[in-house]
Motif scaffolding. Structure first.
Motif, PDB file in Angstrom:
ATOM      1  N   VAL A  67      -1.238   7.372   6.612  1.00 59.29           N
ATOM      2  CA  VAL A  67      -1.747   8.350   7.572  1.00 59.29           C
ATOM      3  C   VAL A  67      -3.082   8.910   7.080  1.00 59.29           C
ATOM      4  O   VAL A  67      -4.026   9.061   7.853  1.00 59.29           O
ATOM      5  CB  VAL A  67      -0.721   9.480   7.805  1.00 59.29           C
ATOM      6  N   LEU A  68      -3.184   9.174   5.773  1.00 61.12           N
ATOM      7  CA  LEU A  68      -4.453   9.632   5.208  1.00 61.12           C
ATOM      8  C   LEU A  68      -5.520   8.551   5.344  1.00 61.12           C
ATOM      9  O   LEU A  68      -6.658   8.846   5.714  1.00 61.12           O
ATOM     10  CB  LEU A  68      -4.278  10.014   3.736  1.00 61.12           C
ATOM     11  N   LEU A  69      -5.158   7.317   5.086  1.00 62.56           N
ATOM     12  CA  LEU A  69      -6.094   6.202   5.219  1.00 62.56           C
ATOM     13  C   LEU A  69      -6.665   6.129   6.625  1.00 62.56           C
ATOM     14  O   LEU A  69      -7.862   5.908   6.819  1.00 62.56           O
ATOM     15  CB  LEU A  69      -5.382   4.884   4.870  1.00 62.56           C
ATOM     16  N   LYS A  70      -5.832   6.340   7.628  1.00 69.06           N
ATOM     17  CA  LYS A  70      -6.261   6.254   9.017  1.00 69.06           C
ATOM     18  C   LYS A  70      -6.820   7.567   9.555  1.00 69.06           C
ATOM     19  O   LYS A  70      -7.222   7.639  10.717  1.00 69.06           O
ATOM     20  CB  LYS A  70      -5.087   5.805   9.911  1.00 69.06           C
ATOM     21  N   GLY A  71      -6.841   8.625   8.732  1.00 71.46           N
ATOM     22  CA  GLY A  71      -7.375   9.913   9.184  1.00 71.46           C
ATOM     23  C   GLY A  71      -6.474  10.605  10.175  1.00 71.46           C
ATOM     24  O   GLY A  71      -6.948  11.368  11.018  1.00 71.46           O
ATOM     25  N   GLY A  72      -5.187  10.365  10.079  1.00 77.14           N
ATOM     26  CA  GLY A  72      -4.246  10.904  11.053  1.00 77.14           C
ATOM     27  C   GLY A  72      -3.648  12.247  10.707  1.00 77.14           C
ATOM     28  O   GLY A  72      -2.868  12.779  11.484  1.00 77.14           O
ATOM     29  N   HIS A  73      -3.982  12.831   9.557  1.00 76.68           N
ATOM     30  CA  HIS A  73      -3.435  14.135   9.218  1.00 76.68           C
ATOM     31  C   HIS A  73      -4.014  15.199  10.136  1.00 76.68           C
ATOM     32  O   HIS A  73      -5.147  15.094  10.600  1.00 76.68           O
ATOM     33  CB  HIS A  73      -3.727  14.485   7.751  1.00 76.68           C
ATOM     34  N   VAL A  74      -3.248  16.222  10.371  1.00 78.27           N
ATOM     35  CA  VAL A  74      -3.674  17.294  11.257  1.00 78.27           C
ATOM     36  C   VAL A  74      -4.839  18.033  10.609  1.00 78.27           C
ATOM     37  O   VAL A  74      -4.803  18.358   9.432  1.00 78.27           O
ATOM     38  CB  VAL A  74      -2.508  18.276  11.529  1.00 78.27           C
ATOM     39  N   GLY A  75      -5.861  18.266  11.384  1.00 77.68           N
ATOM     40  CA  GLY A  75      -7.017  18.983  10.871  1.00 77.68           C
ATOM     41  C   GLY A  75      -7.674  19.790  11.980  1.00 77.68           C
ATOM     42  O   GLY A  75      -7.529  19.489  13.163  1.00 77.68           O
ATOM     43  N   LEU A 141       6.870   8.627  -5.747  1.00 78.12           N
ATOM     44  CA  LEU A 141       6.177   7.416  -5.320  1.00 78.12           C
ATOM     45  C   LEU A 141       5.197   7.732  -4.187  1.00 78.12           C
ATOM     46  O   LEU A 141       4.026   7.322  -4.226  1.00 78.12           O
ATOM     47  CB  LEU A 141       7.188   6.358  -4.867  1.00 78.12           C
ATOM     48  N   GLY A 142       5.634   8.482  -3.202  1.00 74.27           N
ATOM     49  CA  GLY A 142       4.770   8.847  -2.085  1.00 74.27           C
ATOM     50  C   GLY A 142       3.610   9.731  -2.517  1.00 74.27           C
ATOM     51  O   GLY A 142       2.461   9.495  -2.127  1.00 74.27           O
ATOM     52  N   PHE A 143       3.892  10.754  -3.315  1.00 72.24           N
ATOM     53  CA  PHE A 143       2.811  11.637  -3.767  1.00 72.24           C
ATOM     54  C   PHE A 143       1.868  10.927  -4.733  1.00 72.24           C
ATOM     55  O   PHE A 143       0.659  11.184  -4.721  1.00 72.24           O
ATOM     56  CB  PHE A 143       3.371  12.919  -4.390  1.00 72.24           C
ATOM     57  N   GLY A 144       2.406  10.039  -5.567  1.00 69.01           N
ATOM     58  CA  GLY A 144       1.532   9.262  -6.453  1.00 69.01           C
ATOM     59  C   GLY A 144       0.583   8.391  -5.663  1.00 69.01           C
ATOM     60  O   GLY A 144      -0.627   8.341  -5.936  1.00 69.01           O
ATOM     61  N   MET A 145       1.107   7.728  -4.650  1.00 69.95           N
ATOM     62  CA  MET A 145       0.265   6.879  -3.813  1.00 69.95           C
ATOM     63  C   MET A 145      -0.699   7.722  -2.987  1.00 69.95           C
ATOM     64  O   MET A 145      -1.848   7.320  -2.754  1.00 69.95           O
ATOM     65  CB  MET A 145       1.165   6.026  -2.914  1.00 69.95           C
ATOM     66  N   LEU A 146      -0.266   8.900  -2.569  1.00 70.68           N
ATOM     67  CA  LEU A 146      -1.150   9.799  -1.832  1.00 70.68           C
ATOM     68  C   LEU A 146      -2.312  10.257  -2.717  1.00 70.68           C
ATOM     69  O   LEU A 146      -3.458  10.349  -2.250  1.00 70.68           O
ATOM     70  CB  LEU A 146      -0.359  10.995  -1.310  1.00 70.68           C
ATOM     71  N   CYS A 147      -2.043  10.507  -3.993  1.00 70.81           N
ATOM     72  CA  CYS A 147      -3.117  10.846  -4.941  1.00 70.81           C
ATOM     73  C   CYS A 147      -4.117   9.698  -5.044  1.00 70.81           C
ATOM     74  O   CYS A 147      -5.338   9.910  -5.003  1.00 70.81           O
ATOM     75  CB  CYS A 147      -2.543  11.155  -6.326  1.00 70.81           C
ATOM     76  N   LEU A 148      -3.607   8.471  -5.192  1.00 71.04           N
ATOM     77  CA  LEU A 148      -4.497   7.312  -5.286  1.00 71.04           C
ATOM     78  C   LEU A 148      -5.312   7.143  -4.004  1.00 71.04           C
ATOM     79  O   LEU A 148      -6.504   6.799  -4.058  1.00 71.04           O
ATOM     80  CB  LEU A 148      -3.689   6.050  -5.567  1.00 71.04           C
ATOM     81  N   GLN A 149      -4.697   7.404  -2.852  1.00 71.14           N
ATOM     82  CA  GLN A 149      -5.417   7.276  -1.587  1.00 71.14           C
ATOM     83  C   GLN A 149      -6.474   8.362  -1.455  1.00 71.14           C
ATOM     84  O   GLN A 149      -7.567   8.103  -0.953  1.00 71.14           O
ATOM     85  CB  GLN A 149      -4.440   7.314  -0.405  1.00 71.14           C
ATOM     86  N   TYR A 150      -6.179   9.583  -1.912  1.00 69.08           N
ATOM     87  CA  TYR A 150      -7.195  10.644  -1.890  1.00 69.08           C
ATOM     88  C   TYR A 150      -8.383  10.265  -2.773  1.00 69.08           C
ATOM     89  O   TYR A 150      -9.535  10.489  -2.399  1.00 69.08           O
ATOM     90  CB  TYR A 150      -6.612  11.989  -2.348  1.00 69.08           C
ATOM     91  N   ILE A 151      -8.105   9.694  -3.931  1.00 72.62           N
ATOM     92  CA  ILE A 151      -9.194   9.255  -4.808  1.00 72.62           C
ATOM     93  C   ILE A 151     -10.031   8.191  -4.100  1.00 72.62           C
ATOM     94  O   ILE A 151     -11.269   8.228  -4.152  1.00 72.62           O
ATOM     95  CB  ILE A 151      -8.638   8.749  -6.151  1.00 72.62           C
TER      96      ILE A 151
END
Length: 189
Positions: A67-75, A141-151
């Motif tokens: 969702v972060l990759l696709k810019g789908g988070h609420v903003g 696992l999800g938060f670790g991958m989310l950290c990598l995606q934010y980077i």
């Protein structure tokens, strides 16, 4: 090197999105099975409710990097639309670093919780009583991958890495956003 990192992380996020989708489909099928067992066969259900809750929760955390990759988070983009491109880029960098900081804190907290469940052999309090480390594994696992995606997203902002970005929609602006109808000179028919 940076582009390789971004590509690998993006592909891992996509793979976790596929896994999250499969988990949601599985949860949906189990709900259907639970309805059939409970209301048609008039039998008790033991494991189905816990399974559905665990798989749906895992799907949420494992699907978050995609969702972060696709810019789908609420903003809220009202401020972003009122400022120039340079300020907009700065706001995105600050927001990405704050998101990364939050995800690192959640990664640490979820890892501690997962480890305690693993080391303490915690069981769920239901009749089924599955080991809690199994459903809790999705959190670090999800938060670790989310950290990598934010980077990866931060790196994209700094090096302007565009890995096969899709073409903007017809009528879209430079950011790929389609303007609201009231901002168009002519309303499309």
């Amino acid at each position: 090197m940076v582009n390789t990192y971004i590509l690998v992380v993006n592909n891992l996020s996509r793979a976790l999105a596929v896994l999250a989708t499969l988990l949601l489909i599985t949860a949906m099928l189990v709900v259907c099975q639970m309805i059939a067992v409970r209301y048609i066969l008039r039998m008790a259900t033991i494991w189905q409710t816990d399974f559905v809750v665990f798989t749906a929760t895992a799907a949420i955390f494992l699907g978050a990097p995609y969702v972060l990759l696709k810019g789908g988070h609420v903003g809220v983009d009202v401020v972003e639309l009122m400022v120039g491109e340079k300020t907009r880029r700065g706001l995105r960098i600050v927001a990405s670093f704050l998101g990364l900081l939050f995800c690192v804190a959640m990664l640490v907290a979820s890892w501690i919780h997962f480890h305690d469940a693993w080391a303490g052999n915690w069981k769920h309090s239901s009749v089924w009583a599955p080991p809690l480390w199994i459903p809790l594994a999705a959190l670090p696992l999800g938060f670790g991958m989310l950290c990598l995606q934010y980077i990866a997203e931060i790196l994209k902002l700094f090096v302007n890495a565009e890995l096969k970005a899709p073409a903007p929609a017809v009528g879209a602006d430079a950011l790929g956003q389609i303007p609201a109808a009231h901002t168009l000179r002519e309303i499309p028919r």
